[in-house]
Write a protein that holds these residues in place. Structure first.
Motif, PDB file in Angstrom:
ATOM      1  N   ARG A   9       0.835  -1.221   0.000  1.00  0.00           N
ATOM      2  CA  ARG A   9       0.000   0.000   0.000  1.00  0.00           C
ATOM      3  C   ARG A   9       0.856   1.251   0.000  1.00  0.00           C
ATOM      4  O   ARG A   9       0.587   2.218  -0.719  1.00  0.00           O
ATOM      5  N   SER A  10       1.911   1.259   0.822  1.00  0.00           N
ATOM      6  CA  SER A  10       2.735   2.474   0.880  1.00  0.00           C
ATOM      7  C   SER A  10       3.523   2.656  -0.416  1.00  0.00           C
ATOM      8  O   SER A  10       3.725   3.790  -0.860  1.00  0.00           O
ATOM      9  N   ILE A  11       3.944   1.572  -1.031  1.00  0.00           N
ATOM     10  CA  ILE A  11       4.647   1.678  -2.321  1.00  0.00           C
ATOM     11  C   ILE A  11       3.721   2.330  -3.345  1.00  0.00           C
ATOM     12  O   ILE A  11       4.101   3.274  -4.046  1.00  0.00           O
ATOM     13  N   ARG A  12       2.479   1.861  -3.404  1.00  0.00           N
ATOM     14  CA  ARG A  12       1.518   2.406  -4.378  1.00  0.00           C
ATOM     15  C   ARG A  12       1.292   3.902  -4.136  1.00  0.00           C
ATOM     16  O   ARG A  12       1.310   4.716  -5.063  1.00  0.00           O
ATOM     17  N   GLN A  13       1.099   4.264  -2.863  1.00  0.00           N
ATOM     18  CA  GLN A  13       0.819   5.670  -2.554  1.00  0.00           C
ATOM     19  C   GLN A  13       2.013   6.565  -2.868  1.00  0.00           C
ATOM     20  O   GLN A  13       1.861   7.671  -3.392  1.00  0.00           O
ATOM     21  N   LEU A  14       3.194   6.091  -2.532  1.00  0.00           N
ATOM     22  CA  LEU A  14       4.391   6.900  -2.778  1.00  0.00           C
ATOM     23  C   LEU A  14       4.632   7.067  -4.274  1.00  0.00           C
ATOM     24  O   LEU A  14       5.012   8.155  -4.735  1.00  0.00           O
ATOM     25  N   ARG A  15       4.395   6.016  -5.043  1.00  0.00           N
ATOM     26  CA  ARG A  15       4.536   6.109  -6.500  1.00  0.00           C
ATOM     27  C   ARG A  15       3.605   7.184  -7.049  1.00  0.00           C
ATOM     28  O   ARG A  15       3.990   7.963  -7.931  1.00  0.00           O
ATOM     29  N   GLU A  16       2.390   7.232  -6.515  1.00  0.00           N
ATOM     30  CA  GLU A  16       1.412   8.216  -6.993  1.00  0.00           C
ATOM     31  C   GLU A  16       1.883   9.646  -6.693  1.00  0.00           C
ATOM     32  O   GLU A  16       1.820  10.531  -7.547  1.00  0.00           O
ATOM     33  N   VAL A  17       2.380   9.859  -5.476  1.00  0.00           N
ATOM     34  CA  VAL A  17       2.826  11.209  -5.086  1.00  0.00           C
ATOM     35  C   VAL A  17       4.058  11.623  -5.905  1.00  0.00           C
ATOM     36  O   VAL A  17       4.144  12.769  -6.373  1.00  0.00           O
ATOM     37  N   LEU A  18       4.986  10.711  -6.106  1.00  0.00           N
ATOM     38  CA  LEU A  18       6.174  11.040  -6.908  1.00  0.00           C
ATOM     39  C   LEU A  18       5.762  11.401  -8.339  1.00  0.00           C
ATOM     40  O   LEU A  18       6.314  12.336  -8.935  1.00  0.00           O
ATOM     41  N   GLY A  19       4.791  10.679  -8.864  1.00  0.00           N
ATOM     42  CA  GLY A  19       4.275  10.994 -10.198  1.00  0.00           C
ATOM     43  C   GLY A  19       3.637  12.374 -10.229  1.00  0.00           C
ATOM     44  O   GLY A  19       3.854  13.165 -11.141  1.00  0.00           O
ATOM     45  N   TYR A  20       2.879  12.693  -9.197  1.00  0.00           N
ATOM     46  CA  TYR A  20       2.263  14.020  -9.083  1.00  0.00           C
ATOM     47  C   TYR A  20       3.339  15.108  -9.090  1.00  0.00           C
ATOM     48  O   TYR A  20       3.177  16.172  -9.684  1.00  0.00           O
ATOM     49  N   LEU A  21       4.461  14.827  -8.413  1.00  0.00           N
ATOM     50  CA  LEU A  21       5.540  15.818  -8.313  1.00  0.00           C
ATOM     51  C   LEU A  21       6.334  15.954  -9.618  1.00  0.00           C
ATOM     52  O   LEU A  21       7.143  16.866  -9.743  1.00  0.00           O
ATOM     53  N   GLY A  22       6.103  15.055 -10.554  1.00  0.00           N
ATOM     54  CA  GLY A  22       6.770  15.165 -11.852  1.00  0.00           C
ATOM     55  C   GLY A  22       7.864  14.149 -12.096  1.00  0.00           C
ATOM     56  O   GLY A  22       8.541  14.194 -13.118  1.00  0.00           O
ATOM     57  N   CYS A  23       8.033  13.213 -11.170  1.00  0.00           N
ATOM     58  CA  CYS A  23       9.042  12.162 -11.366  1.00  0.00           C
ATOM     59  C   CYS A  23       8.561  11.153 -12.405  1.00  0.00           C
ATOM     60  O   CYS A  23       7.361  10.887 -12.531  1.00  0.00           O
ATOM     61  N   ILE A  24       9.520  10.585 -13.096  1.00  0.00           N
ATOM     62  CA  ILE A  24       9.240   9.458 -13.988  1.00  0.00           C
ATOM     63  C   ILE A  24       9.480   8.202 -13.150  1.00  0.00           C
ATOM     64  O   ILE A  24      10.630   7.846 -12.863  1.00  0.00           O
ATOM     65  N   VAL A  25       8.386   7.587 -12.709  1.00  0.00           N
ATOM     66  CA  VAL A  25       8.496   6.442 -11.799  1.00  0.00           C
ATOM     67  C   VAL A  25       8.493   5.152 -12.625  1.00  0.00           C
ATOM     68  O   VAL A  25       7.528   4.885 -13.351  1.00  0.00           O
ATOM     69  N   LEU A  26       9.579   4.391 -12.525  1.00  0.00           N
ATOM     70  CA  LEU A  26       9.639   3.144 -13.292  1.00  0.00           C
ATOM     71  C   LEU A  26       8.589   2.159 -12.768  1.00  0.00           C
ATOM     72  O   LEU A  26       8.269   2.169 -11.572  1.00  0.00           O
ATOM     73  N   PRO A  27       8.054   1.326 -13.645  1.00  0.00           N
ATOM     74  CA  PRO A  27       7.002   0.390 -13.216  1.00  0.00           C
ATOM     75  C   PRO A  27       7.493  -0.699 -12.259  1.00  0.00           C
ATOM     76  O   PRO A  27       6.723  -1.234 -11.479  1.00  0.00           O
ATOM     77  N   ASP A  28       8.800  -0.997 -12.310  1.00  0.00           N
ATOM     78  CA  ASP A  28       9.336  -2.093 -11.495  1.00  0.00           C
ATOM     79  C   ASP A  28       9.323  -1.737 -10.005  1.00  0.00           C
ATOM     80  O   ASP A  28       9.537  -0.593  -9.632  1.00  0.00           O
ATOM     81  N   THR A  29       9.098  -2.746  -9.176  1.00  0.00           N
ATOM     82  CA  THR A  29       9.166  -2.557  -7.724  1.00  0.00           C
ATOM     83  C   THR A  29       9.599  -3.870  -7.072  1.00  0.00           C
ATOM     84  O   THR A  29       9.562  -4.930  -7.724  1.00  0.00           O
ATOM     85  N   VAL A  30      10.010  -3.801  -5.821  1.00  0.00           N
ATOM     86  CA  VAL A  30      10.293  -5.010  -5.046  1.00  0.00           C
ATOM     87  C   VAL A  30       9.645  -4.849  -3.684  1.00  0.00           C
ATOM     88  O   VAL A  30       9.778  -3.814  -3.034  1.00  0.00           O
ATOM     89  N   SER A  31       8.910  -5.876  -3.291  1.00  0.00           N
ATOM     90  CA  SER A  31       8.205  -5.845  -2.019  1.00  0.00           C
ATOM     91  C   SER A  31       8.678  -7.021  -1.178  1.00  0.00           C
ATOM     92  O   SER A  31       8.599  -8.170  -1.621  1.00  0.00           O
ATOM     93  N   VAL A  32       9.199  -6.710   0.025  1.00  0.00           N
ATOM     94  CA  VAL A  32       9.702  -7.773   0.910  1.00  0.00           C
ATOM     95  C   VAL A  32       8.752  -7.913   2.091  1.00  0.00           C
ATOM     96  O   VAL A  32       8.618  -6.984   2.899  1.00  0.00           O
ATOM     97  N   ASN A  33       8.068  -9.046   2.191  1.00  0.00           N
ATOM     98  CA  ASN A  33       7.221  -9.300   3.363  1.00  0.00           C
ATOM     99  C   ASN A  33       8.003 -10.146   4.373  1.00  0.00           C
ATOM    100  O   ASN A  33       9.115 -10.571   4.088  1.00  0.00           O
ATOM    101  N   ASP A  34       7.427 -10.309   5.546  1.00  0.00           N
ATOM    102  CA  ASP A  34       8.079 -11.118   6.595  1.00  0.00           C
ATOM    103  C   ASP A  34       9.553 -10.692   6.749  1.00  0.00           C
ATOM    104  O   ASP A  34      10.456 -11.536   6.817  1.00  0.00           O
ATOM    105  N   ALA A  35       9.767  -9.373   6.789  1.00  0.00           N
ATOM    106  CA  ALA A  35      11.121  -8.818   6.702  1.00  0.00           C
ATOM    107  C   ALA A  35      12.012  -9.240   7.872  1.00  0.00           C
ATOM    108  O   ALA A  35      13.237  -9.247   7.742  1.00  0.00           O
ATOM    109  N   GLY A  36      11.397  -9.612   8.989  1.00  0.00           N
ATOM    110  CA  GLY A  36      12.184 -10.060  10.142  1.00  0.00           C
ATOM    111  C   GLY A  36      13.018 -11.291   9.841  1.00  0.00           C
ATOM    112  O   GLY A  36      14.016 -11.563  10.506  1.00  0.00           O
TER     113      GLY A  36
END
Ligand SMILES: Cc1cc2nc3c(=O)[nH]c(=O)nc-3n(C[C@H](O)[C@H](O)[C@H](O)COP(=O)(O)O)c2cc1C
Length: 191
Positions: free
Chosen positions: A130-157
């Motif tokens: 969820r936070s990745i999605r929201q941050l991507r949206e805000v960076l796009g709003y600010l004018g950044c070119i946000v690459l589509p690729d992402t990495v999500s690590v669950n169970d990070a402990g």
């Protein structure tokens, strides 16, 4: 052409999983030829953005932070998730760096046409999606070119070894690849 990237962890915590994830991204970006500054939150003790505060006198950490943003051609970001969103630490920094802060007229945005990738890690099941999605949206709003690729690590402990490396080889390659992808896309855009 050497491009310069700013690596930002959405957590200042000493043992931050996101800082460790970011380290793998930085490794990939450097291997692909980029120079990378890893943002050190301890030298940017920013108060919460407030226009009254700004009018009374710009806190010295703010232009310093903005200069680090200005110097970057692109942003590598790894963020945790706080209550279903990305942390205030990150939003506050993005907000301060969006302000004029005494820059000469025409200095322009530190975001527009800069590249960005966003990854995230949490100890929970959903790996900061969820936070990745929201941050991507805000960076796009600010004018950044946000690459589509992402990495999500669950169970990070359980995801990192004692030295802070990603234990799962596939995830490590993905995180390094994300950094390399940002370096290459930024190089291509700068040509
Ligand atoms: C105020 C607060 C809210 C949190 N909310 C969430 C959440 O919504 N989803 C989640 O997966 N983890 C949540 N967490 C757990 C953090 O993702 C976890 O502490 C993470 O390890 C912090 O990132 P770091 O390891 O990079 O410091 C929350 C933690 C805090 C302090």
């Amino acid at each position: 052409m050497t491009v310069h990237l700013l690596a930002i962890s959405g957590s200042a915590r000493r043992d931050s999983y996101n800082r460790k994830l970011l380290a793998a991204m930085v490794e990939g970006a450097r291997a692909a030829g980029a120079s990378v500054e890893v943002l050190d939150w301890s030298v940017h003790p920013l108060p919460i953005m407030d226009e009254d505060l700004e009018a009374a006198g710009i806190p010295e950490a703010a232009p310093r932070l903005k200069a680090a943003f200005r110097a970057a051609d692109g942003y590598l970001i790894a963020t945790p998730e706080n209550n279903g969103g990305y942390p205030a630490l990150l939003k506050n920094a993005l907000d301060w760096a969006s302000r004029g802060l005494g820059d000469p007229p025409g200095a322009g945005s530190v975001y527009k046409n800069k590249t960005a990738v966003v990854a995230g890690a949490t100890p929970g099941r959903w790996g900061a999606v969820r936070s990745i999605r929201q941050l991507r949206e805000v960076l796009g709003y600010l004018g950044c070119i946000v690459l589509p690729d992402t990495v999500s690590v669950n169970d990070a402990g359980k995801a990192f070894d004692a030295e802070g490396g990603l234990i799962d080889a596939k995830t490590r390659v993905l995180a390094q690849g994300l950094g390399a992808a940002l370096a290459r896309a930024t190089q291509a855009l700068k040509q």
